[in-house]
Motif scaffolding. Structure first.
Motif, mmCIF file in Angstrom:
data_model
loop_
_atom_site.group_PDB
_atom_site.id
_atom_site.type_symbol
_atom_site.label_atom_id
_atom_site.label_comp_id
_atom_site.label_asym_id
_atom_site.label_seq_id
_atom_site.Cartn_x
_atom_site.Cartn_y
_atom_site.Cartn_z
ATOM 1 N N LEU A 13 -9.284 4.528 5.980
ATOM 2 C CA LEU A 13 -10.305 3.866 5.166
ATOM 3 C C LEU A 13 -10.071 4.119 3.683
ATOM 4 N N PHE A 14 -9.706 5.341 3.350
ATOM 5 C CA PHE A 14 -9.443 5.677 1.947
ATOM 6 C C PHE A 14 -8.234 4.908 1.413
ATOM 7 N N LEU A 15 -7.175 4.842 2.208
ATOM 8 C CA LEU A 15 -5.955 4.165 1.759
ATOM 9 C C LEU A 15 -6.163 2.663 1.599
ATOM 10 N N ALA A 16 -7.159 2.111 2.288
ATOM 11 C CA ALA A 16 -7.421 0.673 2.194
ATOM 12 C C ALA A 16 -8.151 0.304 0.908
ATOM 13 N N GLN A 17 -8.644 1.314 0.201
ATOM 14 C CA GLN A 17 -9.332 1.033 -1.055
ATOM 15 C C GLN A 17 -8.341 0.569 -2.114
ATOM 16 N N LYS A 18 -8.848 -0.147 -3.096
ATOM 17 C CA LYS A 18 -8.005 -0.660 -4.159
ATOM 18 C C LYS A 18 -7.394 0.482 -4.955
ATOM 19 N N GLN A 19 -6.072 0.422 -5.143
ATOM 20 C CA GLN A 19 -5.367 1.460 -5.884
ATOM 21 C C GLN A 19 -5.164 1.031 -7.337
ATOM 22 N N GLY A 20 -5.358 1.958 -8.256
ATOM 23 C CA GLY A 20 -5.183 1.650 -9.673
ATOM 24 C C GLY A 20 -3.716 1.529 -10.051
ATOM 25 N N LYS A 21 -3.465 0.905 -11.202
ATOM 26 C CA LYS A 21 -2.102 0.766 -11.686
ATOM 27 C C LYS A 21 -1.616 2.076 -12.295
ATOM 28 N N THR A 22 -0.350 2.389 -12.052
ATOM 29 C CA THR A 22 0.206 3.628 -12.592
ATOM 30 C C THR A 22 1.707 3.483 -12.768
ATOM 31 N N THR A 23 2.316 4.484 -13.390
ATOM 32 C CA THR A 23 3.754 4.458 -13.617
ATOM 33 C C THR A 23 4.483 4.705 -12.305
ATOM 34 N N VAL A 24 5.319 3.760 -11.897
ATOM 35 C CA VAL A 24 6.014 3.870 -10.618
ATOM 36 C C VAL A 24 6.952 5.074 -10.563
ATOM 37 N N PRO A 25 7.824 5.311 -11.563
ATOM 38 C CA PRO A 25 8.736 6.464 -11.493
ATOM 39 C C PRO A 25 8.010 7.795 -11.342
ATOM 40 N N LEU A 26 6.881 7.959 -12.040
ATOM 41 C CA LEU A 26 6.146 9.211 -11.952
ATOM 42 C C LEU A 26 5.587 9.420 -10.545
ATOM 43 N N SER A 27 4.914 8.419 -10.010
ATOM 44 C CA SER A 27 4.351 8.541 -8.664
ATOM 45 C C SER A 27 5.447 8.751 -7.624
ATOM 46 N N MET A 28 6.558 8.043 -7.777
ATOM 47 C CA MET A 28 7.661 8.199 -6.834
ATOM 48 C C MET A 28 8.244 9.604 -6.900
ATOM 49 N N GLY A 29 8.350 10.139 -8.118
ATOM 50 C CA GLY A 29 8.860 11.500 -8.270
ATOM 51 C C GLY A 29 7.950 12.512 -7.597
ATOM 52 N N LEU A 30 6.644 12.344 -7.753
ATOM 53 C CA LEU A 30 5.699 13.255 -7.104
ATOM 54 C C LEU A 30 5.795 13.165 -5.587
ATOM 55 N N VAL A 31 5.978 11.958 -5.076
ATOM 56 C CA VAL A 31 6.094 11.752 -3.630
ATOM 57 C C VAL A 31 7.355 12.438 -3.083
ATOM 58 N N LEU A 32 8.467 12.296 -3.787
ATOM 59 C CA LEU A 32 9.723 12.917 -3.335
ATOM 60 C C LEU A 32 9.622 14.442 -3.346
#
Length: 308
Positions: A213-232
């Motif tokens: 349910l949480f993941l289905a909520q609208k996600q805000g715009k953010t810097t892709v490289p930063l988020s990807m780096g955190l995920v890795l």
């Protein structure tokens, strides 16, 4: 490989169910908040209480496991915190980014995944990790954010506020009460223990649906490289550090060593987003990291299970 897929499929199938039902508007936006409230205030505390009162305190005392898990968290958290603070000179925002990169979803995903993968015996390590994640790790992040935002006049006031909040947290109170009961030798009436067991049984499915349910909520715009780096960092680096520490540095039973790696390989929990929303800093980065790490963990957790 089929065994691994069959192990993690039920976990992510329930997450997907929550996601789909929210997208189809079968469950409303309010369902996410109310289901989360049920899990946090009733189901997860009951599950934690049930596991502890039915366990030996000496059996769940594994300092090697705790060190391996927490050092892996600390390394990733400090690296991101230092790098982002150097970039932005914003301690609060850097703290949220560091938390997003290191805060494992031990409660909502870790408990059911460990139980399905290694059996009910692995609930001990999962609960120990969950307790330290929602208490120690979360508290450190709050204190740093409070210092960064200067919401309180002194650091002492910030720490005092955190301690009061933790003492009111049912996820902290439940294990404390359970340990006291076990140490005293008192046995609860069977009717009460059965009620607690039934309530705890609802924790895993409800928690997984709540994540969807949480993941289905609208996600805000953010810097892709930063988020990807955190995920890795979350899905690859943190479990790699935990694997090295659990199998080559500290001593612990094999089940606890495997659990340390699996729990470290979990996607980012909702804690960073809660902090970001509360302090109005970095919510887009936190929510995107949670979404991508949860999606990517389907693959990375399968790989780590194959290695283990």
């Amino acid at each position: 490989m089929l065994t691994i897929v069959n192990t993690i499929l039920p976990v992510f199938a329930l997450i997907l169910a929550g996601y789909v039902f929210r997208r189809l508007a079968i469950l409303s936006e309010a369902a996410c908040a109310e289901l989360n409230r049920f899990v946090v205030y009733l189901a997860l505390p009951a599950l934690t209480f049930d596991v502890i009162i039915n366990s030996s305190l000496t059996a769940i005392y594994q300092p090697g496991f705790l060190l391996a898990f927490e050092i892996a968290v600390a390394i990733v958290f400090i690296l991101v915190l230092a790098f982002r603070w150097w970039q932005t000179k914003n301690l609060a925002g850097a703290t949220i980014d560091g938390t997003a990169a290191s805060y494992a979803n031990t409660g909502y995903i870790g408990l059911p995944l460990c139980a399905l993968t290694f059996g009910q015996e692995s609930l001990g390590p999962a609960i120990v990790a969950a307790i330290f994640t929602v208490s120690v790790n979360f508290a450190v992040s709050i204190v740093l954010i409070e210092i960064g935002t200067q919401k309180h006049k002194t650091a002492f006031q910030g720490i005092r506020s955190v301690l009061i909040s933790l003492l009111k947290n049912p996820l902290i109170l439940a294990p404390v009460v359970a340990v006291i009961i076990v140490a005293s030798g008192y046995h609860l009436p069977q009717g009460i223990t059965q009620s607690i067991k039934l309530l705890g049984g609802a924790a895993s499915p409800c928690a997984l649906v709540a994540i969807g349910l949480f993941l289905a909520q609208k996600q805000g715009k953010t810097t892709v490289p930063l988020s990807m780096g955190l995920v890795l960092l979350k899905l690859l680096v943190q479990p790699a550090v935990a694997w090295y520490l659990a199998f080559h540095v500290f001593e612990m039973p094999p089940l606890w060593a495997k659990s340390a790696v699996l729990l470290s390989a979990l996607p980012t929990g909702t804690g960073p987003f809660m902090l970001a929303e509360l302090y109005r800093k970095g919510a887009a980065i936190a929510s995107r990291t949670i979404l991508w790490s949860t999606t990517g963990s389907v693959i990375t957790i399968s790989v780590w299970l194959a290695i283990l």
